[in-house]
Design an enzyme around this catalytic site. Structure first.
Site, PDB file in Angstrom:
ATOM      1  N   ASN A  99      42.847  34.812  49.852  1.00 20.70           N
ATOM      2  CA  ASN A  99      42.725  34.016  48.631  1.00 20.70           C
ATOM      3  C   ASN A  99      41.291  33.971  48.126  1.00 20.70           C
ATOM      4  O   ASN A  99      40.356  33.799  48.908  1.00 20.70           O
ATOM      5  CB  ASN A  99      43.231  32.600  48.864  1.00 20.70           C
ATOM      6  CG  ASN A  99      44.710  32.584  49.214  1.00 20.70           C
ATOM      7  OD1 ASN A  99      45.391  33.585  49.014  1.00 20.70           O
ATOM      8  ND2 ASN A  99      45.200  31.485  49.730  1.00 20.70           N
ATOM      9  N   ASP A 101      40.462  31.694  45.845  1.00 23.61           N
ATOM     10  CA  ASP A 101      40.116  30.301  45.553  1.00 23.61           C
ATOM     11  C   ASP A 101      39.306  29.768  46.734  1.00 23.61           C
ATOM     12  O   ASP A 101      39.132  30.456  47.735  1.00 23.61           O
ATOM     13  CB  ASP A 101      41.394  29.459  45.297  1.00 23.61           C
ATOM     14  CG  ASP A 101      42.295  29.367  46.526  1.00 23.61           C
ATOM     15  OD1 ASP A 101      41.793  29.031  47.616  1.00 23.61           O
ATOM     16  OD2 ASP A 101      43.510  29.619  46.401  1.00 23.61           O
ATOM     17  N   HIS A 116      39.022  39.057  50.360  1.00 22.81           N
ATOM     18  CA  HIS A 116      39.015  39.583  48.990  1.00 22.81           C
ATOM     19  C   HIS A 116      37.965  38.942  48.089  1.00 22.81           C
ATOM     20  O   HIS A 116      38.008  39.115  46.883  1.00 22.81           O
ATOM     21  CB  HIS A 116      40.423  39.457  48.371  1.00 22.81           C
ATOM     22  CG  HIS A 116      41.440  40.337  49.040  1.00 22.81           C
ATOM     23  ND1 HIS A 116      42.800  40.167  48.923  1.00 22.81           N
ATOM     24  CD2 HIS A 116      41.280  41.407  49.858  1.00 22.81           C
ATOM     25  CE1 HIS A 116      43.424  41.088  49.628  1.00 22.81           C
ATOM     26  NE2 HIS A 116      42.526  41.855  50.209  1.00 22.81           N
TER      27      HIS A 116
HETATM   28  C1  BJW Z   1      54.826  30.739  49.552  1.00 27.24           C
HETATM   29  C2  BJW Z   1      54.879  29.568  48.825  1.00 27.24           C
HETATM   30  C3  BJW Z   1      54.677  28.390  49.538  1.00 27.24           C
HETATM   31  C4  BJW Z   1      55.164  31.176  47.440  1.00 27.24           C
HETATM   32  N1  BJW Z   1      54.458  28.440  50.858  1.00 27.24           N
HETATM   33  N2  BJW Z   1      54.610  30.749  50.862  1.00 27.24           N
HETATM   34  C5  BJW Z   1      48.756  52.207  51.388  1.00 27.24           C
HETATM   35  C6  BJW Z   1      49.696  52.638  50.475  1.00 27.24           C
HETATM   36  C7  BJW Z   1      49.506  52.480  49.110  1.00 27.24           C
HETATM   37  C8  BJW Z   1      48.353  51.879  48.625  1.00 27.24           C
HETATM   38  C9  BJW Z   1      47.445  51.443  49.539  1.00 27.24           C
HETATM   39  C10 BJW Z   1      47.641  51.604  50.891  1.00 27.24           C
HETATM   40  N3  BJW Z   1      46.567  51.080  51.536  1.00 27.24           N
HETATM   41  C11 BJW Z   1      45.728  50.575  50.624  1.00 27.24           C
HETATM   42  C12 BJW Z   1      46.233  50.794  49.410  1.00 27.24           C
HETATM   43  C13 BJW Z   1      45.644  50.404  48.136  1.00 27.24           C
HETATM   44  C14 BJW Z   1      45.723  48.936  47.882  1.00 27.24           C
HETATM   45  C15 BJW Z   1      47.070  48.338  48.302  1.00 27.24           C
HETATM   46  O1  BJW Z   1      47.250  47.775  49.348  1.00 27.24           O
HETATM   47  N4  BJW Z   1      48.048  48.424  47.424  1.00 27.24           N
HETATM   48  C16 BJW Z   1      49.368  47.871  47.714  1.00 27.24           C
HETATM   49  C17 BJW Z   1      49.833  47.018  46.516  1.00 27.24           C
HETATM   50  C18 BJW Z   1      50.306  48.957  48.085  1.00 27.24           C
HETATM   51  N5  BJW Z   1      44.650  48.281  48.601  1.00 27.24           N
HETATM   52  C19 BJW Z   1      43.424  48.279  48.129  1.00 27.24           C
HETATM   53  O2  BJW Z   1      43.117  48.862  47.112  1.00 27.24           O
HETATM   54  C20 BJW Z   1      42.407  47.535  48.955  1.00 27.24           C
HETATM   55  N6  BJW Z   1      41.306  48.370  49.218  1.00 27.24           N
HETATM   56  C21 BJW Z   1      41.389  49.402  50.045  1.00 27.24           C
HETATM   57  O3  BJW Z   1      42.415  49.688  50.619  1.00 27.24           O
HETATM   58  O4  BJW Z   1      40.208  50.098  50.174  1.00 27.24           O
HETATM   59  C22 BJW Z   1      40.272  51.385  50.763  1.00 27.24           C
HETATM   60  C23 BJW Z   1      40.457  52.338  49.615  1.00 27.24           C
HETATM   61  C24 BJW Z   1      39.352  52.699  48.883  1.00 27.24           C
HETATM   62  C25 BJW Z   1      39.515  53.614  47.843  1.00 27.24           C
HETATM   63  C26 BJW Z   1      40.784  54.097  47.515  1.00 27.24           C
HETATM   64  C27 BJW Z   1      41.896  53.656  48.235  1.00 27.24           C
HETATM   65  C28 BJW Z   1      41.738  52.780  49.297  1.00 27.24           C
HETATM   66  C29 BJW Z   1      41.875  46.367  48.148  1.00 27.24           C
HETATM   67  C30 BJW Z   1      42.921  45.352  47.883  1.00 27.24           C
HETATM   68  C31 BJW Z   1      42.372  44.241  47.027  1.00 27.24           C
HETATM   69  C32 BJW Z   1      43.463  43.307  46.602  1.00 27.24           C
HETATM   70  N7  BJW Z   1      43.010  42.524  45.573  1.00 27.24           N
HETATM   71  C33 BJW Z   1      43.912  41.518  45.006  1.00 27.24           C
HETATM   72  C34 BJW Z   1      43.418  41.110  43.624  1.00 27.24           C
HETATM   73  C35 BJW Z   1      42.116  40.479  43.668  1.00 27.24           C
HETATM   74  C36 BJW Z   1      41.793  40.172  42.287  1.00 27.24           C
HETATM   75  C37 BJW Z   1      41.930  38.719  42.001  1.00 27.24           C
HETATM   76  O5  BJW Z   1      42.390  37.866  42.761  1.00 27.24           O
HETATM   77  O6  BJW Z   1      41.528  38.466  40.929  1.00 27.24           O
HETATM   78  O7  BJW Z   1      44.011  40.418  45.904  1.00 27.24           O
HETATM   79  S1  BJW Z   1      45.574  42.039  44.770  1.00 27.24           S
HETATM   80  C38 BJW Z   1      46.279  40.474  45.099  1.00 27.24           C
HETATM   81  O8  BJW Z   1      47.163  40.692  46.198  1.00 27.24           O
HETATM   82  C39 BJW Z   1      45.123  39.576  45.586  1.00 27.24           C
HETATM   83  C40 BJW Z   1      45.731  38.997  46.849  1.00 27.24           C
HETATM   84  O9  BJW Z   1      44.723  38.547  47.728  1.00 27.24           O
HETATM   85  C41 BJW Z   1      46.570  40.122  47.369  1.00 27.24           C
HETATM   86  C42 BJW Z   1      47.663  39.686  48.319  1.00 27.24           C
HETATM   87  O10 BJW Z   1      48.585  38.878  47.652  1.00 27.24           O
HETATM   88  P1  BJW Z   1      49.236  37.654  48.425  1.00 27.24           P
HETATM   89  O11 BJW Z   1      48.193  36.687  48.786  1.00 27.24           O
HETATM   90  O12 BJW Z   1      50.114  38.147  49.483  1.00 27.24           O
HETATM   91  O13 BJW Z   1      50.066  36.956  47.218  1.00 27.24           O
HETATM   92  P2  BJW Z   1      51.472  37.365  46.621  1.00 27.24           P
HETATM   93  O14 BJW Z   1      51.562  36.734  45.298  1.00 27.24           O
HETATM   94  O15 BJW Z   1      51.726  38.809  46.701  1.00 27.24           O
HETATM   95  O16 BJW Z   1      52.506  36.682  47.610  1.00 27.24           O
HETATM   96  C43 BJW Z   1      52.639  35.277  47.697  1.00 27.24           C
HETATM   97  C44 BJW Z   1      53.645  34.970  48.770  1.00 27.24           C
HETATM   98  O17 BJW Z   1      53.683  33.572  48.934  1.00 27.24           O
HETATM   99  C45 BJW Z   1      55.071  35.416  48.426  1.00 27.24           C
HETATM  100  O18 BJW Z   1      55.604  36.126  49.541  1.00 27.24           O
HETATM  101  C46 BJW Z   1      55.828  34.109  48.226  1.00 27.24           C
HETATM  102  O19 BJW Z   1      57.181  34.171  48.676  1.00 27.24           O
HETATM  103  C47 BJW Z   1      55.030  33.167  49.075  1.00 27.24           C
HETATM  104  N8  BJW Z   1      55.054  31.774  48.660  1.00 27.24           N
HETATM  105  N9  BJW Z   1      55.146  29.886  47.508  1.00 27.24           N
HETATM  106  C48 BJW Z   1      54.451  29.648  51.471  1.00 27.24           C
HETATM  107  N10 BJW Z   1      54.738  27.184  48.887  1.00 27.24           N
END
Ligand code: BJW
Length: 256
Positions: A99, A101, A116
């Site tokens: 997160n 935040d 992040h």
């Molecule tokens: C509740 C609830 C309640 C609701 N109680 N639960 C392999 C394959 C394909 C692609 C890739 C791969 N490996 C890496 C990649 C690329 C990419 C990636 O992973 N893509 C995937 C989408 C496939 N990764 C990257 O690019 C990362 N860098 C990297 O790998 O560097 C090496 C590299 C370099 C050069 C080229 C390639 C690779 C960086 C990732 C950065 C992620 N950034 C973000 C945005 C930040 C911007 C911002 O905030 O403004 O970070 S993406 C967004 O997703 C944010 C979050 O931190 C992140 C994770 O999301 P999170 O926290 O899981 O939230 P949600 O919304 O997805 O889920 C919420 C959950 O809560 C849900 O399950 C609900 O059910 C639940 N919930 N209410 C408990 N009350």
């Protein structure tokens, strides 16, 4: 495994680590990314959360971050943050968060590993501009100034106070590498007895891979989430429910 069994595991764990995601802050009013109300339903990540998007339109990207900063500034930690903060002090629980935040910090959590980045941190994108009259020798050095700005509102787009170049949010966008020191700290924390993923869709890497690191290190793994995620089938224990309800219940069981 029942909640009582998970509480017993937590009580026994000498090394407890949690990985948190946006779901942990949902009850505080911070939007998640995925799901029906998620940010990625209304906005395209490639327009706002990639280095390319920032090069194309820094003002648009900054406007989005300014609006999110304003939302988070009005939010408060919820019972999930509060329980984790207490566990970080009383049980040595390591908190690794995706997160951006600051609600874990505001709840008083110890030593949060922030994979992040932070909505309140900025860094310079530019090359250092020498002060007037300073002779330039060799190649200009890159300005690496980074700073925290918790003031609302920011001038848009903000600039570096050292060199005047464009500033960017110190947030890890898609395609960008995470800070190596944070990744090392998170992998070390994943070498634990019990690893719990809370409120994360577990699809963004490398954060989602910490579950597998923990498993390989011999940890029991668990997930707390109201929905099934790709983590559900990879963990030993799934608890279906909201973080802000489940964590206080676990905390109560630990106290009894
Ligand atoms: C509740 C609830 C309640 C609701 N109680 N639960 C392999 C394959 C394909 C692609 C890739 C791969 N490996 C890496 C990649 C690329 C990419 C990636 O992973 N893509 C995937 C989408 C496939 N990764 C990257 O690019 C990362 N860098 C990297 O790998 O560097 C090496 C590299 C370099 C050069 C080229 C390639 C690779 C960086 C990732 C950065 C992620 N950034 C973000 C945005 C930040 C911007 C911002 O905030 O403004 O970070 S993406 C967004 O997703 C944010 C979050 O931190 C992140 C994770 O999301 P999170 O926290 O899981 O939230 P949600 O919304 O997805 O889920 C919420 C959950 O809560 C849900 O399950 C609900 O059910 C639940 N919930 N209410 C408990 N009350």
């Amino acid at each position: 495994m029942s909640l009582l069994d998970l509480a017993a595991r937590i009580a026994r764990a000498a090394r407890l680590t949690v990985l948190t995601g946006a779901g942990v802050s949902a009850a505080s009013g911070v939007p998640t990314f995925r799901g029906a109300e998620g940010l990625w339903r209304r906005f395209r990540p490639e327009d706002l959360a990639t280095p390319g998007a920032f090069v194309r339109d820094p003002r648009l990207v900054w406007e989005w971050y300014a609006s999110r900063r304003a939302v988070v500034a009005g939010c408060h930690p919820n019972p999930a943050h509060e329980v984790l903060a207490r566990w970080s002090h009383e049980r040595g629980c390591r908190v690794v968060t995706q997160n951006v935040d600051d609600l874990h910090l505001r709840a008083g959590t110890r030593d949060v590993i922030r994979l992040h980045g932070s909505l309140w941190d900025l860094r310079c994108t530019g090359a250092a501009v020498p002060a007037p009259g300073t002779p330039v020798r060799g190649r200009a050095t890159r300005c690496v100034h980074a700073w925290r700005d918790e003031h609302e509102p920011l001038p848009l787009p903000p600039t570096c106070p050292r060199c005047g170049a464009l500033a960017r949010p110190a947030i890890v966008w898609f395609g960008e590498s995470l800070d190596e020191a944070d990744v090392v700290a998170a992998r070390n924390a994943a070498a634990c007895d019990l690893f719990i993923a809370i409120g994360t869709s577990a699809i963004v890497y490398p954060a989602a891979g910490l579950l597998d690191d923990a498993r390989r290190a011999g940890a029991v793994t668990a997930a707390i989430n109201p929905e099934a995620t790709p983590a559900s089938s990879r963990v030993d224990v799934t608890v279906q429910g909201r973080a802000e309800e489940i964590l206080p219940r676990l905390d109560l069981l630990l106290a009894s």
